[in-house]
Design a protein around this motif. Structure first.
Motif: not given
Length: 143
Positions: A2-7, A93-99, A108-111
């Motif tokens: 996503n561009n927003f996250y990329n920024e 989140m990085i493992k894809g198991t976070a709600t 911001e780390a969700s970027a």
């Protein structure tokens, strides 16, 4: 990505707020990603179980540098337990198991959430967080 996250990632990589030498850290620990050569030094100032100040230095790809900078912005003022909680959420989140609620808590780390779809970059994103956990565990073992 996503561009927003990329920024967000670009901003933290190009103009990191917390990349500098910190005088008299309580602990300084090196984190290395042997796969790609990312190398950071994490500096923490602890007082009464709270992270009073923190910084990092080192070299690495944009993802490792941005992730470490974002992490430090999130952990200053937090207790060791709160910092470890954020670290656990980030790894989930990085493992894809976070709600969704857990991802939201990462602000911001969700970027960096999309990194879970890029296995080769996962170690880059988690380097700072892994080093944080090791630093706290080392402090606890010395206490």
């Amino acid at each position: 990505m996503n561009n927003f996250y990329n920024e967000i990632l670009t901003e933290h990589n190009v103009r990191p707020e917390f990349k500098y030498d910190l005088e008299c850290p309580t602990i300084q620990l090196e984190g290395v990603n042997p796969n790609c050569g990312d190398d950071i030094w994490l500096n923490l100032v602890m007082k009464d179980g709270v992270i009073q100040d923190a910084s990092f230095n080192g070299d690495g790809c944009a993802i490792s540098q941005a992730s470490a900078d974002i992490m430090i912005g999130m952990i200053i003022g937090k207790t060791k337990a709160e910092a470890l909680h954020l670290s656990d959420l980030f790894l989930k989140m990085i493992k894809g198991t976070a709600t969704d609620a857990e991802v939201e808590e990462l602000e911001e780390a969700s970027a960096l959430q999309d990194i879970s779809h890029m296995p080769a970059r996962v170690k880059c994103a988690v380097l700072g967080w892994r080093t944080l956990r090791e630093a706290i565990e080392k402090l606890d073992s010395e206490a």
